[in-house]
Design a protein around this motif. Structure first.
Motif, PDB file in Angstrom:
ATOM      1  N   GLY A  51     -36.450  -2.179  24.424  1.00  0.00           N
ATOM      2  CA  GLY A  51     -36.520  -2.082  22.973  1.00  0.00           C
ATOM      3  C   GLY A  51     -35.157  -1.719  22.430  1.00  0.00           C
ATOM      4  O   GLY A  51     -34.473  -0.846  22.975  1.00  0.00           O
ATOM      5  N   VAL A  52     -34.744  -2.405  21.365  1.00  0.00           N
ATOM      6  CA  VAL A  52     -33.437  -2.177  20.755  1.00  0.00           C
ATOM      7  C   VAL A  52     -33.627  -2.000  19.255  1.00  0.00           C
ATOM      8  O   VAL A  52     -34.420  -2.726  18.643  1.00  0.00           O
ATOM      9  CB  VAL A  52     -32.495  -3.376  21.022  1.00  0.00           C
ATOM     10  CG1 VAL A  52     -31.164  -3.211  20.285  1.00  0.00           C
ATOM     11  CG2 VAL A  52     -32.255  -3.541  22.524  1.00  0.00           C
ATOM     12  N   GLY A  53     -32.882  -1.071  18.662  1.00  0.00           N
ATOM     13  CA  GLY A  53     -33.017  -0.872  17.227  1.00  0.00           C
ATOM     14  C   GLY A  53     -31.895  -0.086  16.612  1.00  0.00           C
ATOM     15  O   GLY A  53     -31.282   0.764  17.272  1.00  0.00           O
ATOM     16  N   SER A  54     -31.632  -0.394  15.373  1.00  0.00           N
ATOM     17  CA  SER A  54     -30.675   0.209  14.436  1.00  0.00           C
ATOM     18  C   SER A  54     -30.018  -0.869  13.599  1.00  0.00           C
ATOM     19  O   SER A  54     -29.383  -0.564  12.605  1.00  0.00           O
ATOM     20  CB  SER A  54     -29.571   1.034  15.103  1.00  0.00           C
ATOM     21  OG  SER A  54     -29.942   2.377  15.239  1.00  0.00           O
ATOM     22  N   GLY A  55     -30.169  -2.131  14.056  1.00  0.00           N
ATOM     23  CA  GLY A  55     -29.625  -3.243  13.282  1.00  0.00           C
ATOM     24  C   GLY A  55     -30.741  -3.930  12.503  1.00  0.00           C
ATOM     25  O   GLY A  55     -31.787  -3.341  12.266  1.00  0.00           O
ATOM     26  N   THR A  56     -30.509  -5.167  12.100  1.00  0.00           N
ATOM     27  CA  THR A  56     -31.599  -5.963  11.553  1.00  0.00           C
ATOM     28  C   THR A  56     -32.491  -6.370  12.721  1.00  0.00           C
ATOM     29  O   THR A  56     -32.082  -6.294  13.885  1.00  0.00           O
ATOM     30  CB  THR A  56     -31.065  -7.238  10.879  1.00  0.00           C
ATOM     31  OG1 THR A  56     -30.471  -8.067  11.895  1.00  0.00           O
ATOM     32  CG2 THR A  56     -30.012  -6.920   9.829  1.00  0.00           C
ATOM     33  N   GLY A  57     -33.676  -6.830  12.402  1.00  0.00           N
ATOM     34  CA  GLY A  57     -34.578  -7.261  13.462  1.00  0.00           C
ATOM     35  C   GLY A  57     -33.968  -8.352  14.326  1.00  0.00           C
ATOM     36  O   GLY A  57     -34.118  -8.346  15.554  1.00  0.00           O
ATOM     37  N   ASP A  58     -33.268  -9.267  13.694  1.00  0.00           N
ATOM     38  CA  ASP A  58     -32.662 -10.356  14.472  1.00  0.00           C
ATOM     39  C   ASP A  58     -31.526  -9.847  15.356  1.00  0.00           C
ATOM     40  O   ASP A  58     -31.361 -10.306  16.490  1.00  0.00           O
ATOM     41  CB  ASP A  58     -32.158 -11.466  13.529  1.00  0.00           C
ATOM     42  CG  ASP A  58     -33.322 -12.271  12.950  1.00  0.00           C
ATOM     43  OD1 ASP A  58     -34.383 -12.349  13.604  1.00  0.00           O
ATOM     44  OD2 ASP A  58     -33.172 -12.811  11.836  1.00  0.00           O
ATOM     45  N   GLN A  59     -30.733  -8.917  14.838  1.00  0.00           N
ATOM     46  CA  GLN A  59     -29.667  -8.327  15.663  1.00  0.00           C
ATOM     47  C   GLN A  59     -30.271  -7.567  16.850  1.00  0.00           C
ATOM     48  O   GLN A  59     -29.774  -7.650  17.979  1.00  0.00           O
ATOM     49  CB  GLN A  59     -28.809  -7.378  14.822  1.00  0.00           C
ATOM     50  CG  GLN A  59     -27.923  -8.089  13.793  1.00  0.00           C
ATOM     51  CD  GLN A  59     -27.278  -7.124  12.823  1.00  0.00           C
ATOM     52  OE1 GLN A  59     -27.815  -6.059  12.530  1.00  0.00           O
ATOM     53  NE2 GLN A  59     -26.108  -7.495  12.302  1.00  0.00           N
ATOM     54  N   ASP A  60     -31.329  -6.821  16.578  1.00  0.00           N
ATOM     55  CA  ASP A  60     -31.969  -6.043  17.641  1.00  0.00           C
ATOM     56  C   ASP A  60     -32.453  -6.979  18.750  1.00  0.00           C
ATOM     57  O   ASP A  60     -32.246  -6.723  19.938  1.00  0.00           O
ATOM     58  CB  ASP A  60     -33.161  -5.259  17.078  1.00  0.00           C
ATOM     59  CG  ASP A  60     -32.757  -4.241  16.016  1.00  0.00           C
ATOM     60  OD1 ASP A  60     -31.547  -3.943  15.892  1.00  0.00           O
ATOM     61  OD2 ASP A  60     -33.654  -3.749  15.300  1.00  0.00           O
ATOM     62  N   ARG A  61     -33.089  -8.088  18.349  1.00  0.00           N
ATOM     63  CA  ARG A  61     -33.616  -9.018  19.350  1.00  0.00           C
ATOM     64  C   ARG A  61     -32.484  -9.690  20.130  1.00  0.00           C
ATOM     65  O   ARG A  61     -32.603  -9.904  21.345  1.00  0.00           O
ATOM     66  CB  ARG A  61     -34.502 -10.085  18.681  1.00  0.00           C
ATOM     67  CG  ARG A  61     -35.212 -10.970  19.689  1.00  0.00           C
ATOM     68  CD  ARG A  61     -36.109 -12.022  19.039  1.00  0.00           C
ATOM     69  NE  ARG A  61     -37.414 -11.482  18.668  1.00  0.00           N
ATOM     70  CZ  ARG A  61     -38.439 -12.237  18.267  1.00  0.00           C
ATOM     71  NH1 ARG A  61     -38.299 -13.556  18.171  1.00  0.00           N
ATOM     72  NH2 ARG A  61     -39.596 -11.698  17.957  1.00  0.00           N
ATOM     73  N   GLU A  62     -31.387  -9.983  19.444  1.00  0.00           N
ATOM     74  CA  GLU A  62     -30.252 -10.627  20.106  1.00  0.00           C
ATOM     75  C   GLU A  62     -29.654  -9.718  21.192  1.00  0.00           C
ATOM     76  O   GLU A  62     -29.305 -10.184  22.285  1.00  0.00           O
ATOM     77  CB  GLU A  62     -29.192 -10.971  19.046  1.00  0.00           C
ATOM     78  CG  GLU A  62     -28.074 -11.858  19.556  1.00  0.00           C
ATOM     79  CD  GLU A  62     -27.100 -12.240  18.423  1.00  0.00           C
ATOM     80  OE1 GLU A  62     -27.398 -11.965  17.236  1.00  0.00           O
ATOM     81  OE2 GLU A  62     -26.022 -12.781  18.746  1.00  0.00           O
ATOM     82  N   VAL A  63     -29.556  -8.451  20.882  1.00  0.00           N
ATOM     83  CA  VAL A  63     -29.020  -7.500  21.862  1.00  0.00           C
ATOM     84  C   VAL A  63     -29.985  -7.350  23.040  1.00  0.00           C
ATOM     85  O   VAL A  63     -29.572  -7.323  24.211  1.00  0.00           O
ATOM     86  CB  VAL A  63     -28.729  -6.138  21.184  1.00  0.00           C
ATOM     87  CG1 VAL A  63     -28.406  -5.079  22.228  1.00  0.00           C
ATOM     88  CG2 VAL A  63     -27.574  -6.287  20.191  1.00  0.00           C
ATOM     89  N   ALA A  64     -31.269  -7.284  22.737  1.00  0.00           N
ATOM     90  CA  ALA A  64     -32.263  -7.171  23.818  1.00  0.00           C
ATOM     91  C   ALA A  64     -32.214  -8.404  24.723  1.00  0.00           C
ATOM     92  O   ALA A  64     -32.292  -8.296  25.954  1.00  0.00           O
ATOM     93  CB  ALA A  64     -33.667  -7.002  23.217  1.00  0.00           C
TER      94      ALA A  64
END
Lengths: 139, 139, 139, 139
Positions: B114-127
């Motif tokens: 799980g990744v978070g602190s950005g936009t949802g799309d940024q979070d998914r891209e990092v994951a």
């Protein structure tokens, strides 16, 4: 590699100043409020519940303050499609109710204030008055 | 009658690899993130909160990782009509915020990130970048 | 009147360094451990659960790290007459189990590390090795 | 038949006065403290966390204040044989740590103050100084 970095810490005298300024503004408006101030670690620094304000606002304003300190943004501006999801996934901590403002000094977010018991606009107005008083004292 | 069955277990070296890859991608994107990795038991394996990311994301990304490990699906694709009910009934654990991805090896779901602190799309891209790095290391 | 004061903040690179050093020491000792690092706000910075360590140690080591960061002292040295009362009144956060050490830089307590899954003495030894590695990197 | 009865309510100005007096005493003693004041409903009225005090004391002092308001007695005087059972059964709320004092006006218990971060005796001394300041202001 940055192992430790210098930062600023919000002190309890600032916490008291924010609460006093908020009480002054709320009294002038005739709207009793609950006020919470947290530092950069989202930990409670000062809290005051005014006579005539709402008991259940204690948790609400703490969460408003934490949300503002965590995001560095005023509460209330999230897209409606996200607000319930963020509230649920954070155990209620992240709220989109108006009345939370970040405390920003020298470009750093060093805490947040949350105000509640009035309308969202009244809550934000009281929070802003408190922030203004702090920035004036620091100037 | 299958009383016990062989399975694969995500190890802490994989947990570290995922976190490092996520930090690398988030740094390249200029978006500080909080990253959590859980195993098939939905138990935390590794967690890292990047400098400048959001404090309240700690619980949120843990819930994203748990949701992805539990469902075997990316978070964010639940029908909107169900997401609040599932969030409420799971005590906030099941979330439909983007940024959670299952960790699938040899056709088995063995964890989630799980990744978070950005936009949802940024979070998914990092994951996704973290998952890609793990699969490359396993290939 | 001190409204804000300068301080030091523990960064995620330090959190990773502490976890890696703890894993190295625990591996050398043959004792798998769970390791948590919190900053001065008692908020999780990094966490790693080693293969073969105890699942229920996740909360325990987080509480050890928080106790050390909050008191500025190693865990385990409270008078036995107080430890249960402090544990109960803090919702389990304040613990007197060995294995928590404060992270002190330039005379300031800027966080804490908690280690658990071994004996109390093993936990403390691993935590100390991690602190030593951080101080060496800062020297 | 007494359906409703007159009572006295602790106001937020009293809450501020108690906090200020406690800060003054703690500063004079050189022992930074966390201070919580609750009213007769065991609800938080004011809270202040002094610079240098312990983060984990926030919950502890709130529980001390609640215990004193609930029992009408100083905390710390329960028989040791009962204290753990009462702590467990109250979810940690009822504590026997020293530093909680009831606020008694005209023979009525109208609230409680909790102080913590020092030794039990220091905590009680600061709480008593705050109570004394309130009673002097009411005289």
């Amino acid at each position: 590699m940055t192992l430790v970095r210098p930062t600023l810490k919000l002190g309890h005298e600032a916490g008291l100043l924010l609460v006093r300024a908020a009480v002054g503004k709320a009294t002038a408006m005739g709207v009793p409020q609950v006020i919470a101030v947290v530092d950069d670690g989202c930990n409670l620094l000062t809290l005051l519940r005014m006579d005539g304000s709402r008991l259940l606002s204690i948790d609400i304003v703490t969460n408003k303050a934490m949300t503002a300190a965590s995001t560095g943004l005023p509460t209330g501006d999230l897209p409606p499609a996200s607000e319930v999801k963020l509230g649920l996934a954070s155990g209620g901590r992240m709220t989109n109710l108006k009345g939370g403002l970040p405390i920003v000094v020298d470009g750093q977010v060093i805490g947040g204030i949350g105000v509640g018991s009035g309308t969202g606009d009244q809550d934000r107005e009281v929070a802003q008055a408190a922030i203004d008083a702090l920035l004036a004292a620091l100037a």
